[in-house]
Motif scaffolding. Structure first.
Motif, PDB file in Angstrom:
ATOM      1  N   VAL A 356      26.356  -6.806 -10.527  1.00 19.58           N
ATOM      2  CA  VAL A 356      27.607  -6.062 -10.581  1.00 19.58           C
ATOM      3  C   VAL A 356      28.640  -6.742  -9.689  1.00 19.58           C
ATOM      4  O   VAL A 356      28.385  -6.982  -8.507  1.00 19.58           O
ATOM      5  N   GLU A 357      29.789  -7.055 -10.243  1.00 19.61           N
ATOM      6  CA  GLU A 357      30.902  -7.582  -9.462  1.00 19.61           C
ATOM      7  C   GLU A 357      31.481  -6.440  -8.631  1.00 19.61           C
ATOM      8  O   GLU A 357      31.932  -5.430  -9.167  1.00 19.61           O
ATOM      9  N   SER A 358      31.449  -6.579  -7.325  1.00 27.55           N
ATOM     10  CA  SER A 358      31.873  -5.487  -6.450  1.00 27.55           C
ATOM     11  C   SER A 358      32.266  -6.035  -5.090  1.00 27.55           C
ATOM     12  O   SER A 358      31.682  -7.007  -4.618  1.00 27.55           O
ATOM     13  N   ASP A 359      33.229  -5.419  -4.457  1.00 25.29           N
ATOM     14  CA  ASP A 359      33.587  -5.798  -3.090  1.00 25.29           C
ATOM     15  C   ASP A 359      33.251  -4.688  -2.101  1.00 25.29           C
ATOM     16  O   ASP A 359      33.756  -4.672  -0.991  1.00 25.29           O
ATOM     17  N   HIS A 360      32.374  -3.774  -2.500  1.00 23.90           N
ATOM     18  CA  HIS A 360      32.015  -2.648  -1.635  1.00 23.90           C
ATOM     19  C   HIS A 360      30.889  -2.961  -0.669  1.00 23.90           C
ATOM     20  O   HIS A 360      30.512  -2.116   0.144  1.00 23.90           O
ATOM     21  N   GLY A 361      30.300  -4.145  -0.750  1.00 24.91           N
ATOM     22  CA  GLY A 361      29.185  -4.454   0.125  1.00 24.91           C
ATOM     23  C   GLY A 361      27.927  -3.717  -0.295  1.00 24.91           C
ATOM     24  O   GLY A 361      27.758  -3.316  -1.454  1.00 24.91           O
ATOM     25  N   HIS A 362      27.023  -3.534   0.660  1.00 25.19           N
ATOM     26  CA  HIS A 362      25.749  -2.872   0.375  1.00 25.19           C
ATOM     27  C   HIS A 362      25.958  -1.429  -0.061  1.00 25.19           C
ATOM     28  O   HIS A 362      25.148  -0.864  -0.807  1.00 25.19           O
ATOM     29  N   ASP A 363      27.054  -0.846   0.379  1.00 28.45           N
ATOM     30  CA  ASP A 363      27.419   0.522   0.026  1.00 28.45           C
ATOM     31  C   ASP A 363      27.558   0.727  -1.485  1.00 28.45           C
ATOM     32  O   ASP A 363      27.523   1.854  -1.959  1.00 28.45           O
ATOM     33  N   ALA A 364      27.722  -0.349  -2.231  1.00 28.57           N
ATOM     34  CA  ALA A 364      28.094  -0.247  -3.645  1.00 28.57           C
ATOM     35  C   ALA A 364      27.081   0.547  -4.462  1.00 28.57           C
ATOM     36  O   ALA A 364      27.464   1.252  -5.397  1.00 28.57           O
ATOM     37  N   PHE A 365      25.800   0.453  -4.129  1.00 27.16           N
ATOM     38  CA  PHE A 365      24.822   1.146  -4.971  1.00 27.16           C
ATOM     39  C   PHE A 365      24.968   2.662  -4.873  1.00 27.16           C
ATOM     40  O   PHE A 365      24.536   3.409  -5.756  1.00 27.16           O
ATOM     41  N   LEU A 366      25.621   3.144  -3.803  1.00 24.42           N
ATOM     42  CA  LEU A 366      25.869   4.565  -3.645  1.00 24.42           C
ATOM     43  C   LEU A 366      27.233   4.993  -4.178  1.00 24.42           C
ATOM     44  O   LEU A 366      27.375   6.106  -4.669  1.00 24.42           O
ATOM     45  N   VAL A 367      28.227   4.123  -4.075  1.00 26.86           N
ATOM     46  CA  VAL A 367      29.596   4.565  -4.346  1.00 26.86           C
ATOM     47  C   VAL A 367      30.161   4.089  -5.676  1.00 26.86           C
ATOM     48  O   VAL A 367      31.285   4.416  -6.007  1.00 26.86           O
ATOM     49  N   GLU A 368      29.384   3.326  -6.442  1.00 28.36           N
ATOM     50  CA  GLU A 368      29.852   2.897  -7.752  1.00 28.36           C
ATOM     51  C   GLU A 368      28.853   3.317  -8.832  1.00 28.36           C
ATOM     52  O   GLU A 368      28.278   2.489  -9.533  1.00 28.36           O
ATOM     53  N   PRO A 369      28.674   4.637  -8.988  1.00 30.05           N
ATOM     54  CA  PRO A 369      27.671   5.112  -9.953  1.00 30.05           C
ATOM     55  C   PRO A 369      27.988   4.702 -11.380  1.00 30.05           C
ATOM     56  O   PRO A 369      27.079   4.544 -12.200  1.00 30.05           O
ATOM     57  N   GLU A 370      29.285   4.528 -11.702  1.00 28.35           N
ATOM     58  CA  GLU A 370      29.638   4.132 -13.064  1.00 28.35           C
ATOM     59  C   GLU A 370      29.197   2.711 -13.380  1.00 28.35           C
ATOM     60  O   GLU A 370      29.103   2.307 -14.541  1.00 28.35           O
ATOM     61  N   LYS A 371      28.897   1.922 -12.349  1.00 29.91           N
ATOM     62  CA  LYS A 371      28.365   0.574 -12.533  1.00 29.91           C
ATOM     63  C   LYS A 371      26.839   0.568 -12.540  1.00 29.91           C
ATOM     64  O   LYS A 371      26.218  -0.225 -13.245  1.00 29.91           O
ATOM     65  N   VAL A 372      26.245   1.422 -11.737  1.00 28.01           N
ATOM     66  CA  VAL A 372      24.790   1.468 -11.626  1.00 28.01           C
ATOM     67  C   VAL A 372      24.177   2.278 -12.768  1.00 28.01           C
ATOM     68  O   VAL A 372      23.116   1.930 -13.303  1.00 28.01           O
ATOM     69  N   GLY A 373      24.838   3.361 -13.140  1.00 28.82           N
ATOM     70  CA  GLY A 373      24.271   4.306 -14.096  1.00 28.82           C
ATOM     71  C   GLY A 373      23.892   3.736 -15.450  1.00 28.82           C
ATOM     72  O   GLY A 373      22.750   3.929 -15.909  1.00 28.82           O
ATOM     73  N   PRO A 374      24.798   3.021 -16.152  1.00 28.78           N
ATOM     74  CA  PRO A 374      24.466   2.569 -17.518  1.00 28.78           C
ATOM     75  C   PRO A 374      23.237   1.668 -17.605  1.00 28.78           C
ATOM     76  O   PRO A 374      22.324   1.952 -18.406  1.00 28.78           O
ATOM     77  N   PRO A 375      23.147   0.586 -16.810  1.00 29.99           N
ATOM     78  CA  PRO A 375      21.934  -0.221 -16.926  1.00 29.99           C
ATOM     79  C   PRO A 375      20.685   0.516 -16.490  1.00 29.99           C
ATOM     80  O   PRO A 375      19.604   0.337 -17.075  1.00 29.99           O
ATOM     81  N   LEU A 376      20.809   1.382 -15.479  1.00 24.36           N
ATOM     82  CA  LEU A 376      19.648   2.127 -15.007  1.00 24.36           C
ATOM     83  C   LEU A 376      19.173   3.090 -16.090  1.00 24.36           C
ATOM     84  O   LEU A 376      17.968   3.158 -16.397  1.00 24.36           O
ATOM     85  N   ALA A 377      20.104   3.827 -16.699  1.00 25.62           N
ATOM     86  CA  ALA A 377      19.739   4.798 -17.730  1.00 25.62           C
ATOM     87  C   ALA A 377      19.071   4.117 -18.918  1.00 25.62           C
ATOM     88  O   ALA A 377      18.046   4.582 -19.436  1.00 25.62           O
ATOM     89  N   ASP A 378      19.649   3.001 -19.376  1.00 26.49           N
ATOM     90  CA  ASP A 378      19.095   2.313 -20.534  1.00 26.49           C
ATOM     91  C   ASP A 378      17.729   1.718 -20.237  1.00 26.49           C
ATOM     92  O   ASP A 378      16.833   1.726 -21.085  1.00 26.49           O
ATOM     93  N   PHE A 379      17.566   1.192 -19.024  1.00 23.40           N
ATOM     94  CA  PHE A 379      16.277   0.610 -18.683  1.00 23.40           C
ATOM     95  C   PHE A 379      15.195   1.674 -18.590  1.00 23.40           C
ATOM     96  O   PHE A 379      14.083   1.504 -19.102  1.00 23.40           O
ATOM     97  N   VAL A 380      15.490   2.793 -17.918  1.00 22.05           N
ATOM     98  CA  VAL A 380      14.485   3.849 -17.795  1.00 22.05           C
ATOM     99  C   VAL A 380      14.086   4.358 -19.176  1.00 22.05           C
ATOM    100  O   VAL A 380      12.917   4.668 -19.435  1.00 22.05           O
TER     101      VAL A 380
END
Length: 415
Positions: A356-380
């Motif tokens: 994911v292209e992001s400038d939020h640092g490590h925090d990104a996995f918590l604060v960018e759910p719209e980036k994390v959600g789609p691949p996670l949902a499809d993979f699960v």
């Protein structure tokens, strides 16, 4: 065993289960390991998803834990990802999150009661990520959960998820490792060491014996440790955008962190104010000894320990894996995730590395759910064949990158 139904809509079950006698990886035992958990959704026998929390998170992955008085990151810390109709859909999956041993949100740790009726303090056995995994396995057994549809973890929770693939390879069908790595690099090890020394050099730490009304907590040391942690979670770009060099006044906050007399001449900057505020909030909710224990567990984790390589450690796992990394994360880098993806490929495990292209640092996995959600949902749901999953295993080249920038969010660490 204690289980309660609560009024929180997404929360089905919250409780603490006494697992009885437990031996830790160190060889030390305690007579009763109590483990706190929350579960959401209905268990159908093959739909269980275990979510592993981050360093100072809790079992309240999608619930608010009002009955336990938790706040900040410990409350509903991934409710944008876990819940009805969300990426980990609690209408479809039975989602369990377990507070790890050594923490302070209901599971046995330094702050919990020992055999003598007093808090364990530093007499509590050392804990490792393997101890977390083994306690989770025992907790799931007590709930009647065998093979897991998926194990999902972010940050050190990702290390916890990786340990499942090594320790219980037949018990996991799909593995999701978000913003994590096979081990910490020396820079992060050094920063964690400094954070721990901030705690242990606070006179109020008192060798870990600071519990009770007669002993002040080592708030200054724990606050400094947390401030250092925040700096690790953010990126240069996100800090520049959030704070710049703006002044919040002069002189600093003399209550918690006294300034030298000359400081009144210089600006007290917004970044300092933010860090002081975060330290104050954190010391209200977390235990200093737990911070020592959990950071040591994270530092100690090495996927390849006892094996010739990371690939050899993963060889018995017969499921599929998704790795998610963020370009602005210097705590757990995209290169570390790609190296881990290579280990999966070398032993023929289907793996996708979604960057994911992001400038939020490590925090990104918590604060960018719209980036994390789609691949996670499809993979699960579908494994590496999921349409939103980027699979670099197909061409052996560099990982593709999701280049859409997300809108700016406030960090969950600032709430």
């Amino acid at each position: 065993m204690s289980r309660t139904r609560t009024p929180v809509g997404r929360q089905v079950e919250s409780g603490v289960i006494d697992l009885g006698d437990h031996q830790f990886e160190s060889g030390k035992r305690i007579p009763n390991l109590e483990v706190a958990y929350e579960a959401y959704g209905e268990f159908t026998g093959q739909n269980a998803v275990l979510v592993c929390h981050g360093l100072t998170g809790s079992q309240h992955v999608a619930g608010y834990g009002d009955e336990s008085g938790v706040s900040g990151q410990a409350r509903a810390w991934w409710s944008d990802i876990v819940g009805p109709g969300k990426a980990i859909d609690t209408n479809e999956y039975y989602v369990v999150c377990v507070n790890v041993p050594g923490s302070c949100y209901g599971t046995s740790g330094p702050a919990s009661e020992g055999p003598d009726g007093e808090p364990w303090g530093t007499d509590f056995p050392p804990v490792t990520v393997a101890d977390w995994t083994r306690a989770q396995r025992r907790l799931l057994d007590s709930l009647g959960v065998g093979r897991l549809h998926a194990v999902v973890g972010g940050s050190v929770g990702g290390m916890n998820a990786l340990d499942w693939a090594v320790r219980y390879p037949d018990d996991v069908a799909r593995l999701v490792v978000v913003a994590s790595a096979a081990r910490l690099d020396p820079q992060c090890l050094g920063l964690d060491a400094v954070a721990r020394r901030a705690i242990t050099t606070d006179p109020n730490w008192n060798g870990g014996d600071y519990y009770g009304d007669d002993h002040p907590n080592p708030e200054q040391g724990l606050g400094l440790a947390r401030q250092l942690g925040h700096l690790m979670y953010l990126s240069k770009d996100s800090m520049d955008r959030k704070f710049g060099r703006r002044s919040a006044g002069r002189g600093g906050r003399g209550d918690a962190y006294p300034a030298d007399p000359a400081a009144v001449f210089f600006p007290y900057r917004e970044v300092e104010s933010y860090l002081d505020y975060q330290a104050e909030k954190f010391t209200d909710r977390f235990d200093a000894n737990s911070y020592l224990y959990l950071t040591r567990a994270m530092d100690d984790f090495d996927l390849a320990e006892g094996y010739e390589s990371d690939a050899a450690a993963l060889a018995a796992f017969e499921g599929e894996a998704l790795l998610v990394s963020f370009t602005g994360d210097w705590h757990f880098t995209t290169d570390q995730s790609e190296s881990l993806a290579g280990a999966f490929r070398r032993v023929g495990i289907p793996v996708a590395h979604h960057v994911v292209e992001s400038d939020h640092g490590h925090d990104a996995f918590l604060v960018e759910p719209e980036k994390v959600g789609p691949p996670l949902a499809d993979f699960v749901a579908e494994g590496v064949a999921g349409r939103a999953v980027t699979d670099t295993a197909t061409d052996g080249g560099e990982p593709d990158t999701d280049t859409d920038f997300a809108p700016v969010h406030s960090s969950l660490f600032s709430r």
